[in-house]
Design a protein around this motif. Structure first.
Motif, PDB file in Angstrom:
ATOM      1  N   ALA A   1     -40.414 -42.136 -24.683  1.00 39.25           N
ATOM      2  CA  ALA A   1     -41.695 -42.786 -24.989  1.00 39.25           C
ATOM      3  C   ALA A   1     -42.300 -43.394 -23.734  1.00 39.25           C
ATOM      4  CB  ALA A   1     -41.501 -43.851 -26.057  1.00 39.25           C
ATOM      5  N   ASN A   2     -41.473 -43.681 -22.731  1.00 41.11           N
ATOM      6  CA  ASN A   2     -41.943 -44.275 -21.486  1.00 41.11           C
ATOM      7  C   ASN A   2     -42.843 -43.359 -20.668  1.00 41.11           C
ATOM      8  OD1 ASN A   2     -40.716 -46.990 -21.339  1.00 41.11           O
ATOM      9  ND2 ASN A   2     -38.818 -45.829 -21.529  1.00 41.11           N
ATOM     10  N   VAL A   3     -42.970 -42.092 -21.043  1.00 40.19           N
ATOM     11  CA  VAL A   3     -43.890 -41.209 -20.322  1.00 40.19           C
ATOM     12  C   VAL A   3     -45.325 -41.726 -20.438  1.00 40.19           C
ATOM     13  CG1 VAL A   3     -42.365 -39.212 -20.573  1.00 40.19           C
ATOM     14  CG2 VAL A   3     -44.268 -39.514 -22.188  1.00 40.19           C
ATOM     15  N   LEU A   4     -45.558 -42.619 -21.378  1.00 47.77           N
ATOM     16  CA  LEU A   4     -46.863 -43.253 -21.528  1.00 47.77           C
ATOM     17  C   LEU A   4     -47.273 -43.973 -20.251  1.00 47.77           C
ATOM     18  CD1 LEU A   4     -49.135 -43.900 -23.595  1.00 47.77           C
ATOM     19  CD2 LEU A   4     -47.846 -45.937 -24.206  1.00 47.77           C
ATOM     20  N   TRP A   5     -46.319 -44.438 -19.450  1.00 47.84           N
ATOM     21  CA  TRP A   5     -46.606 -45.233 -18.254  1.00 47.84           C
ATOM     22  C   TRP A   5     -46.772 -44.396 -16.996  1.00 47.84           C
ATOM     23  CZ3 TRP A   5     -47.711 -48.401 -21.582  1.00 47.84           C
ATOM     24  CH2 TRP A   5     -46.832 -48.893 -22.539  1.00 47.84           C
ATOM     25  N   MET A   6     -46.606 -43.082 -17.087  1.00 42.40           N
ATOM     26  CA  MET A   6     -46.703 -42.247 -15.891  1.00 42.40           C
ATOM     27  C   MET A   6     -48.147 -42.187 -15.393  1.00 42.40           C
ATOM     28  SD  MET A   6     -44.045 -39.219 -16.968  1.00 42.40           S
ATOM     29  CE  MET A   6     -43.779 -38.493 -15.351  1.00 42.40           C
ATOM     30  N   GLN A   7     -48.298 -42.239 -14.062  1.00 34.65           N
ATOM     31  CA  GLN A   7     -49.626 -42.177 -13.445  1.00 34.65           C
ATOM     32  C   GLN A   7     -50.132 -40.744 -13.412  1.00 34.65           C
ATOM     33  OE1 GLN A   7     -50.180 -44.247  -9.650  1.00 34.65           O
ATOM     34  NE2 GLN A   7     -48.100 -45.049  -9.906  1.00 34.65           N
ATOM     35  N   SER A   8     -51.436 -40.605 -13.468  1.00 36.91           N
ATOM     36  CA  SER A   8     -52.039 -39.288 -13.274  1.00 36.91           C
ATOM     37  C   SER A   8     -53.255 -39.455 -12.378  1.00 36.91           C
ATOM     38  CB  SER A   8     -52.431 -38.663 -14.612  1.00 36.91           C
ATOM     39  OG  SER A   8     -53.340 -39.489 -15.294  1.00 36.91           O
ATOM     40  N   SER A   9     -53.620 -38.384 -11.732  1.00 37.55           N
ATOM     41  CA  SER A   9     -54.817 -38.396 -10.898  1.00 37.55           C
ATOM     42  C   SER A   9     -55.599 -37.133 -11.194  1.00 37.55           C
ATOM     43  CB  SER A   9     -54.438 -38.475  -9.416  1.00 37.55           C
ATOM     44  OG  SER A   9     -53.752 -37.304  -9.038  1.00 37.55           O
ATOM     45  N   CYS A  10     -56.781 -37.050 -10.637  1.00 36.06           N
ATOM     46  CA  CYS A  10     -57.637 -35.886 -10.888  1.00 36.06           C
ATOM     47  C   CYS A  10     -56.980 -34.584 -10.446  1.00 36.06           C
ATOM     48  CB  CYS A  10     -58.974 -36.040 -10.171  1.00 36.06           C
ATOM     49  SG  CYS A  10     -59.931 -37.421 -10.763  1.00 36.06           S
ATOM     50  N   ASP A  11     -56.259 -34.637  -9.331  1.00 36.26           N
ATOM     51  CA  ASP A  11     -55.692 -33.409  -8.785  1.00 36.26           C
ATOM     52  C   ASP A  11     -54.224 -33.191  -9.130  1.00 36.26           C
ATOM     53  OD1 ASP A  11     -54.981 -35.577  -7.226  1.00 36.26           O
ATOM     54  OD2 ASP A  11     -54.815 -34.393  -5.395  1.00 36.26           O
ATOM     55  N   GLN A  12     -53.558 -34.181  -9.706  1.00 37.48           N
ATOM     56  CA  GLN A  12     -52.127 -34.025  -9.969  1.00 37.48           C
ATOM     57  C   GLN A  12     -51.705 -34.754 -11.247  1.00 37.48           C
ATOM     58  OE1 GLN A  12     -50.275 -32.031  -8.073  1.00 37.48           O
ATOM     59  NE2 GLN A  12     -48.490 -32.325  -9.317  1.00 37.48           N
ATOM     60  N   LEU A  13     -51.266 -34.003 -12.240  1.00 34.41           N
ATOM     61  CA  LEU A  13     -50.729 -34.595 -13.464  1.00 34.41           C
ATOM     62  C   LEU A  13     -49.213 -34.647 -13.355  1.00 34.41           C
ATOM     63  CD1 LEU A  13     -52.756 -32.747 -16.251  1.00 34.41           C
ATOM     64  CD2 LEU A  13     -53.157 -35.042 -15.350  1.00 34.41           C
ATOM     65  N   PRO A  14     -48.604 -35.754 -13.789  1.00 31.96           N
ATOM     66  CA  PRO A  14     -47.145 -35.783 -13.809  1.00 31.96           C
ATOM     67  C   PRO A  14     -46.622 -34.754 -14.814  1.00 31.96           C
ATOM     68  CG  PRO A  14     -48.035 -37.742 -14.855  1.00 31.96           C
ATOM     69  CD  PRO A  14     -49.197 -36.971 -14.307  1.00 31.96           C
TER      70      PRO A  14
ATOM     71  N   SER B   1     -43.553 -44.835 -11.470  1.00 32.49           N
ATOM     72  CA  SER B   1     -43.309 -44.274 -10.140  1.00 32.49           C
ATOM     73  C   SER B   1     -42.744 -42.846 -10.198  1.00 32.49           C
ATOM     74  CB  SER B   1     -42.357 -45.176  -9.354  1.00 32.49           C
ATOM     75  OG  SER B   1     -41.093 -45.208  -9.977  1.00 32.49           O
ATOM     76  N   ALA B   2     -42.774 -42.230 -11.370  1.00 33.74           N
ATOM     77  CA  ALA B   2     -42.215 -40.879 -11.526  1.00 33.74           C
ATOM     78  C   ALA B   2     -43.308 -39.821 -11.614  1.00 33.74           C
ATOM     79  CB  ALA B   2     -41.354 -40.816 -12.779  1.00 33.74           C
ATOM     80  N   TYR B   3     -43.048 -38.669 -10.995  1.00 34.47           N
ATOM     81  CA  TYR B   3     -43.953 -37.531 -11.143  1.00 34.47           C
ATOM     82  C   TYR B   3     -43.342 -36.455 -12.031  1.00 34.47           C
ATOM     83  CZ  TYR B   3     -41.149 -35.386  -7.422  1.00 34.47           C
ATOM     84  OH  TYR B   3     -40.120 -34.898  -6.670  1.00 34.47           O
ATOM     85  N   LEU B   4     -42.067 -36.650 -12.397  1.00 34.87           N
ATOM     86  CA  LEU B   4     -41.388 -35.725 -13.303  1.00 34.87           C
ATOM     87  C   LEU B   4     -40.376 -36.506 -14.128  1.00 34.87           C
ATOM     88  CD1 LEU B   4     -40.510 -32.868 -14.325  1.00 34.87           C
ATOM     89  CD2 LEU B   4     -38.948 -32.791 -12.369  1.00 34.87           C
ATOM     90  N   ALA B   5     -40.392 -36.271 -15.434  1.00 36.21           N
ATOM     91  CA  ALA B   5     -39.371 -36.831 -16.334  1.00 36.21           C
ATOM     92  C   ALA B   5     -38.879 -35.681 -17.203  1.00 36.21           C
ATOM     93  CB  ALA B   5     -39.955 -37.937 -17.201  1.00 36.21           C
ATOM     94  N   PHE B   6     -37.564 -35.614 -17.392  1.00 40.31           N
ATOM     95  CA  PHE B   6     -37.026 -34.557 -18.248  1.00 40.31           C
ATOM     96  C   PHE B   6     -35.810 -35.065 -18.999  1.00 40.31           C
ATOM     97  CE2 PHE B   6     -34.812 -34.102 -14.240  1.00 40.31           C
ATOM     98  CZ  PHE B   6     -33.532 -33.661 -14.550  1.00 40.31           C
ATOM     99  N   GLY B   7     -35.579 -34.469 -20.176  1.00 38.27           N
ATOM    100  CA  GLY B   7     -34.436 -34.849 -20.990  1.00 38.27           C
ATOM    101  C   GLY B   7     -34.710 -34.599 -22.463  1.00 38.27           C
ATOM    102  N   PRO B   8     -33.708 -34.866 -23.315  1.00 36.24           N
ATOM    103  CA  PRO B   8     -33.861 -34.618 -24.746  1.00 36.24           C
ATOM    104  C   PRO B   8     -34.804 -35.627 -25.401  1.00 36.24           C
ATOM    105  CG  PRO B   8     -31.675 -35.502 -24.280  1.00 36.24           C
ATOM    106  CD  PRO B   8     -32.366 -35.314 -22.966  1.00 36.24           C
ATOM    107  N   HIS B   9     -35.427 -35.194 -26.487  1.00 35.39           N
ATOM    108  CA  HIS B   9     -36.295 -36.091 -27.250  1.00 35.39           C
ATOM    109  C   HIS B   9     -35.500 -37.323 -27.657  1.00 35.39           C
ATOM    110  CE1 HIS B   9     -39.357 -37.461 -30.018  1.00 35.39           C
ATOM    111  NE2 HIS B   9     -38.378 -37.705 -30.871  1.00 35.39           N
ATOM    112  N   GLY B  10     -36.101 -38.475 -27.490  1.00 32.40           N
ATOM    113  CA  GLY B  10     -35.483 -39.736 -27.874  1.00 32.40           C
ATOM    114  C   GLY B  10     -36.381 -40.881 -27.460  1.00 32.40           C
ATOM    115  N   ALA B  11     -36.036 -42.082 -27.880  1.00 36.65           N
ATOM    116  CA  ALA B  11     -36.876 -43.251 -27.633  1.00 36.65           C
ATOM    117  C   ALA B  11     -37.179 -43.471 -26.158  1.00 36.65           C
ATOM    118  CB  ALA B  11     -36.218 -44.493 -28.225  1.00 36.65           C
TER     119      ALA B  11
END
Length: 193
Positions: free
Chosen positions: A119-132, A106-116
């Motif tokens: 890895a959840n950015v794998l679950w972010m949705q994308s569409s033709c007109d908008q990439l998270p 349900s996120a369109y933006l994730a930010f923070g330091p590298h860490g485990a």
């Protein structure tokens, strides 16, 4: 069954990165699991005691980042929720896979330091007109004193540039940005800035 030639170095996961595999896993997960309304911004906060490789930010810096994110979202006339994600709920219990999936899906933006947790950015949705969007804070040469940002060999320290963009082989379903972490102190420390 997985066969690999002995000449292939897979001592580290990033040596196995294959963009087609990561993209296929991303697509498969989106087809198998429910999609949620995209209305959140996630700040991945690494908490002392809950992480083993440091790359921490001081509480005041975390608060400043959250305030900046909120100010920016409001400036664009959005009222989306900003979630501080540590991998645990408010009572300290670890979030289940389903809870982490739902949050990042349900996120369109994730930010923070590298860490485990990133890895959840794998679950972010994308569409033709908008990439998270993902903004990952990575170790720079300046952060050589920050534990988790370097590899020590004898008396020398070498930067350890890690990112999920590298691990996922390009992460084609998200727009990726990198911010370099800097050292906080001139002596070895768990904290960066």
């Amino acid at each position: 069954l997985f066969l690999r030639p002995e000449s292939l170095d897979i001592s580290r996961p990033e040596h196995l990165r294959i963009s087609e595999l990561s993209s296929a896993l991303h697509q498969f997960s989106l087809q198998r699991h429910r999609q949620f309304k995209v209305d959140k911004v996630i700040y991945y906060k690494r908490v002392p005691g809950a992480v083993s490789h440091s790359r921490l930010l001081e509480e005041a810096e975390s608060q400043t980042l959250l305030e900046l994110a909120e100010k920016t979202i409001r400036a664009h006339n959005r009222s989306d929720e900003i979630v501080s994600f540590t991998g645990a709920s408010a009572d300290g219990t670890l979030l289940s896979f389903k809870e982490q999936y739902r949050l990042f899906n349900s996120a369109y933006l994730a930010f923070g330091p590298h860490g485990a947790g990133m890895a959840n950015v794998l679950w972010m949705q994308s569409s033709c007109d908008q990439l998270p969007r993902v903004i990952e804070f990575m170790c720079s040469r300046d952060a050589a004193n920050v534990r988790g940002c370097f590899i020590a060999t004898g008396r020398k320290r070498y930067p350890r540039p890690m990112s999920y963009w590298r691990l996922y082989g390009g992460a084609s379903w998200i727009k990726y940005f990198i911010v370099w972490l800097l050292r906080r102190h001139d002596h070895p420390s768990d904290f960066a800035r």
